[in-house]
Design a protein around this motif. Structure first.
Motif, PDB file in Angstrom:
ATOM      1  N   ILE A  97      19.426 -38.345   4.849  1.00  0.00           N
ATOM      2  CA  ILE A  97      19.656 -37.588   3.618  1.00  0.00           C
ATOM      3  C   ILE A  97      20.969 -38.071   3.022  1.00  0.00           C
ATOM      4  O   ILE A  97      22.018 -37.997   3.664  1.00  0.00           O
ATOM      5  N   SER A  98      20.914 -38.574   1.801  1.00  0.00           N
ATOM      6  CA  SER A  98      22.114 -39.125   1.184  1.00  0.00           C
ATOM      7  C   SER A  98      23.109 -38.018   0.869  1.00  0.00           C
ATOM      8  O   SER A  98      22.745 -36.854   0.693  1.00  0.00           O
ATOM      9  N   ALA A  99      24.382 -38.405   0.788  1.00  0.00           N
ATOM     10  CA  ALA A  99      25.431 -37.442   0.443  1.00  0.00           C
ATOM     11  C   ALA A  99      25.169 -36.844  -0.934  1.00  0.00           C
ATOM     12  O   ALA A  99      25.426 -35.656  -1.168  1.00  0.00           O
ATOM     13  N   LYS A 100      24.645 -37.650  -1.847  1.00  0.00           N
ATOM     14  CA  LYS A 100      24.353 -37.174  -3.203  1.00  0.00           C
ATOM     15  C   LYS A 100      23.284 -36.094  -3.172  1.00  0.00           C
ATOM     16  O   LYS A 100      23.405 -35.050  -3.840  1.00  0.00           O
ATOM     17  N   THR A 101      22.219 -36.329  -2.393  1.00  0.00           N
ATOM     18  CA  THR A 101      21.144 -35.341  -2.295  1.00  0.00           C
ATOM     19  C   THR A 101      21.633 -34.070  -1.616  1.00  0.00           C
ATOM     20  O   THR A 101      21.323 -32.953  -2.043  1.00  0.00           O
ATOM     21  N   ARG A 102      22.411 -34.231  -0.547  1.00  0.00           N
ATOM     22  CA  ARG A 102      22.951 -33.078   0.172  1.00  0.00           C
ATOM     23  C   ARG A 102      23.801 -32.212  -0.764  1.00  0.00           C
ATOM     24  O   ARG A 102      23.646 -30.994  -0.807  1.00  0.00           O
ATOM     25  N   ARG A 103      24.678 -32.851  -1.539  1.00  0.00           N
ATOM     26  CA  ARG A 103      25.539 -32.128  -2.470  1.00  0.00           C
ATOM     27  C   ARG A 103      24.705 -31.430  -3.553  1.00  0.00           C
ATOM     28  O   ARG A 103      24.967 -30.279  -3.910  1.00  0.00           O
ATOM     29  N   PHE A 104      23.684 -32.125  -4.068  1.00  0.00           N
ATOM     30  CA  PHE A 104      22.830 -31.550  -5.105  1.00  0.00           C
ATOM     31  C   PHE A 104      22.116 -30.293  -4.606  1.00  0.00           C
ATOM     32  O   PHE A 104      22.061 -29.272  -5.304  1.00  0.00           O
ATOM     33  N   VAL A 105      21.554 -30.356  -3.389  1.00  0.00           N
ATOM     34  CA  VAL A 105      20.811 -29.215  -2.848  1.00  0.00           C
ATOM     35  C   VAL A 105      21.731 -28.022  -2.622  1.00  0.00           C
ATOM     36  O   VAL A 105      21.392 -26.884  -2.967  1.00  0.00           O
ATOM     37  N   PHE A 106      22.915 -28.270  -2.041  1.00  0.00           N
ATOM     38  CA  PHE A 106      23.859 -27.174  -1.829  1.00  0.00           C
ATOM     39  C   PHE A 106      24.240 -26.523  -3.154  1.00  0.00           C
ATOM     40  O   PHE A 106      24.279 -25.290  -3.270  1.00  0.00           O
ATOM     41  N   GLU A 107      24.509 -27.340  -4.180  1.00  0.00           N
ATOM     42  CA  GLU A 107      24.902 -26.797  -5.481  1.00  0.00           C
ATOM     43  C   GLU A 107      23.735 -26.081  -6.151  1.00  0.00           C
ATOM     44  O   GLU A 107      23.897 -25.018  -6.753  1.00  0.00           O
ATOM     45  N   ARG A 108      22.554 -26.655  -6.052  1.00  0.00           N
ATOM     46  CA  ARG A 108      21.358 -26.028  -6.628  1.00  0.00           C
ATOM     47  C   ARG A 108      21.100 -24.656  -6.039  1.00  0.00           C
ATOM     48  O   ARG A 108      20.721 -23.708  -6.733  1.00  0.00           O
ATOM     49  N   ASP A 109      21.337 -24.527  -4.728  1.00  0.00           N
ATOM     50  CA  ASP A 109      21.075 -23.274  -4.024  1.00  0.00           C
ATOM     51  C   ASP A 109      22.288 -22.347  -3.992  1.00  0.00           C
ATOM     52  O   ASP A 109      22.285 -21.339  -3.271  1.00  0.00           O
ATOM     53  N   GLY A 110      23.319 -22.678  -4.756  1.00  0.00           N
ATOM     54  CA  GLY A 110      24.467 -21.789  -4.853  1.00  0.00           C
ATOM     55  C   GLY A 110      25.296 -21.705  -3.595  1.00  0.00           C
ATOM     56  O   GLY A 110      26.004 -20.729  -3.376  1.00  0.00           O
ATOM     57  N   HIS A 111      25.216 -22.734  -2.738  1.00  0.00           N
ATOM     58  CA  HIS A 111      25.973 -22.752  -1.476  1.00  0.00           C
ATOM     59  C   HIS A 111      25.694 -21.496  -0.647  1.00  0.00           C
ATOM     60  O   HIS A 111      26.588 -20.914  -0.043  1.00  0.00           O
ATOM     61  N   MET A 112      24.433 -21.074  -0.642  1.00  0.00           N
ATOM     62  CA  MET A 112      24.017 -19.904   0.116  1.00  0.00           C
ATOM     63  C   MET A 112      22.692 -20.193   0.807  1.00  0.00           C
ATOM     64  O   MET A 112      21.870 -20.952   0.290  1.00  0.00           O
ATOM     65  N   CYS A 113      22.485 -19.600   1.972  1.00  0.00           N
ATOM     66  CA  CYS A 113      21.224 -19.733   2.688  1.00  0.00           C
ATOM     67  C   CYS A 113      20.114 -19.122   1.850  1.00  0.00           C
ATOM     68  O   CYS A 113      20.180 -17.943   1.489  1.00  0.00           O
ATOM     69  N   ARG A 114      19.094 -19.900   1.546  1.00  0.00           N
ATOM     70  CA  ARG A 114      18.012 -19.408   0.684  1.00  0.00           C
ATOM     71  C   ARG A 114      17.029 -18.538   1.450  1.00  0.00           C
ATOM     72  O   ARG A 114      16.098 -18.003   0.855  1.00  0.00           O
ATOM     73  N   GLN A 215      33.194 -21.534  -0.843  1.00  0.00           N
ATOM     74  CA  GLN A 215      33.479 -22.927  -0.526  1.00  0.00           C
ATOM     75  C   GLN A 215      34.966 -23.244  -0.586  1.00  0.00           C
ATOM     76  O   GLN A 215      35.412 -24.260  -0.072  1.00  0.00           O
ATOM     77  N   LEU A 216      35.747 -22.370  -1.243  1.00  0.00           N
ATOM     78  CA  LEU A 216      37.176 -22.628  -1.417  1.00  0.00           C
ATOM     79  C   LEU A 216      37.949 -22.353  -0.128  1.00  0.00           C
ATOM     80  O   LEU A 216      37.550 -21.499   0.659  1.00  0.00           O
ATOM     81  N   PRO A 217      39.081 -23.040   0.082  1.00  0.00           N
ATOM     82  CA  PRO A 217      39.941 -22.729   1.234  1.00  0.00           C
ATOM     83  C   PRO A 217      40.436 -21.289   1.148  1.00  0.00           C
ATOM     84  O   PRO A 217      40.534 -20.718   0.054  1.00  0.00           O
ATOM     85  N   ALA A 218      40.772 -20.704   2.299  1.00  0.00           N
ATOM     86  CA  ALA A 218      41.160 -19.288   2.345  1.00  0.00           C
ATOM     87  C   ALA A 218      42.304 -18.967   1.397  1.00  0.00           C
ATOM     88  O   ALA A 218      42.274 -17.957   0.669  1.00  0.00           O
ATOM     89  N   GLY A 219      43.347 -19.802   1.366  1.00  0.00           N
ATOM     90  CA  GLY A 219      44.477 -19.545   0.484  1.00  0.00           C
ATOM     91  C   GLY A 219      44.100 -19.559  -0.981  1.00  0.00           C
ATOM     92  O   GLY A 219      44.601 -18.749  -1.773  1.00  0.00           O
ATOM     93  N   VAL A 220      43.219 -20.478  -1.355  1.00  0.00           N
ATOM     94  CA  VAL A 220      42.770 -20.555  -2.749  1.00  0.00           C
ATOM     95  C   VAL A 220      41.922 -19.337  -3.093  1.00  0.00           C
ATOM     96  O   VAL A 220      42.009 -18.789  -4.194  1.00  0.00           O
ATOM     97  N   ARG A 221      41.070 -18.896  -2.126  1.00  0.00           N
ATOM     98  CA  ARG A 221      40.254 -17.703  -2.369  1.00  0.00           C
ATOM     99  C   ARG A 221      41.135 -16.489  -2.650  1.00  0.00           C
ATOM    100  O   ARG A 221      40.828 -15.670  -3.519  1.00  0.00           O
ATOM    101  N   ASP A 222      42.238 -16.366  -1.927  1.00  0.00           N
ATOM    102  CA  ASP A 222      43.148 -15.233  -2.156  1.00  0.00           C
ATOM    103  C   ASP A 222      43.671 -15.258  -3.584  1.00  0.00           C
ATOM    104  O   ASP A 222      43.780 -14.212  -4.245  1.00  0.00           O
ATOM    105  N   GLY A 223      43.998 -16.445  -4.081  1.00  0.00           N
ATOM    106  CA  GLY A 223      44.496 -16.554  -5.447  1.00  0.00           C
ATOM    107  C   GLY A 223      43.441 -16.178  -6.472  1.00  0.00           C
ATOM    108  O   GLY A 223      43.735 -15.505  -7.461  1.00  0.00           O
TER     109      GLY A 223
END
Length: 234
Positions: A97-114, A215-223
């Motif tokens: 599975i290419s990195a491009k496809t992996r990134r597309f699927v994660f983004e398409r699915d909202g970075h959440m378990c479907r 998906q953001l680092p913990a410190g960034v999420r706090d901000g």
């Protein structure tokens, strides 16, 4: 000089160790249990998945679904396939599975378990001590040698990825699930029925934003949280 490979060698990859264990400890025509395999290959990740990865390489492993004489927790090694422990066969049957496809699927699915809706790193409501780790699975989990195209892939947490294939995890009974469904308010029952019809839970805008936020680092999420609090107070 022929090299001897031993499934006990932790330096070998899990897929190779599983293949060697099946060859040496089970043999063609042998029956084994998933628990026995996991106990033998201890300390390795996703042992069951690595076993499934042998099927596209010609290994024929039957379950109770296609061999009724088996118990639900038994498997039957019908045929030993390509010797994946040999260098020239180590990639046999693996889906790339290419990195491009992996990134597309994660983004398409909202970075959440479907399947269960968990976002990356989120604690499971029924198991607060365990946190979701996202991976890719196939829309049809029982299809051997499925493709690596985006339309055939779905974002899953590691727990759902294993459970839907009926190879790991303790399964809830029909009665347990039905009792939980009956307790839902009417609106939630209707929502659940709609999800069942398409075998997926559609995400609203807030849920998609939540998946991206996780998906953001913990410190960034706090901000981001503080910025949102300030926005709502203004």
């Amino acid at each position: 000089m022929e090299i001897e490979f031993d499934w006990r060698d932790a330096a070998l990859g899990t897929r190779i160790r599983v293949a060697l264990w099946l060859r040496d400890e089970v043999g063609e025509g042998g029956t084994f249990k998933k628990q026995t395999l996991r106990a033998a290959i201890q300390g390795a990740e996703q042992v069951d998945r690595r076993m499934r990865d042998l099927r596209p390489a010609g290994w024929e492993i039957r379950t109770y679904r296609d061999k009724p004489s088996l118990q639900a927790d038994e498997l039957f090694l019908e045929k030993v396939g390509l010797p994946v422990w040999e260098r020239e066969h180590r990639a046999a049957g693996l889906r790339q599975i290419s990195a491009k496809t992996r990134r597309f699927v994660f983004e398409r699915d909202g970075h959440m378990c479907r399947r269960c809706g968990a976002a990356a790193g989120e604690a499971y409501p029924d198991d607060p001590g365990s946190r979701a780790r996202l991976t890719l699975g196939h829309v049809n989990p029982h299809k051997s040698g499925g493709g690596a195209n985006a339309e055939e892939l779905i974002t899953e947490c590691a727990r759902c990825n294993e459970t839907v294939k009926h190879l790991t995890g303790s399964q809830m009974s029909r009665e347990q699930v039905w009792d939980r469904i009956k307790e839902l308010p009417v609106k939630h029952k209707k929502d659940l029925l709609a999800w069942m019809a398409v075998d997926a839970r559609p995400l609203n805008a807030a849920e998609r934003a939540w998946g991206m936020y996780r998906q953001l680092p913990a410190g960034v999420r706090d901000g981001v949280r503080r910025d949102l609090e300030a926005l709502l107070e203004s």
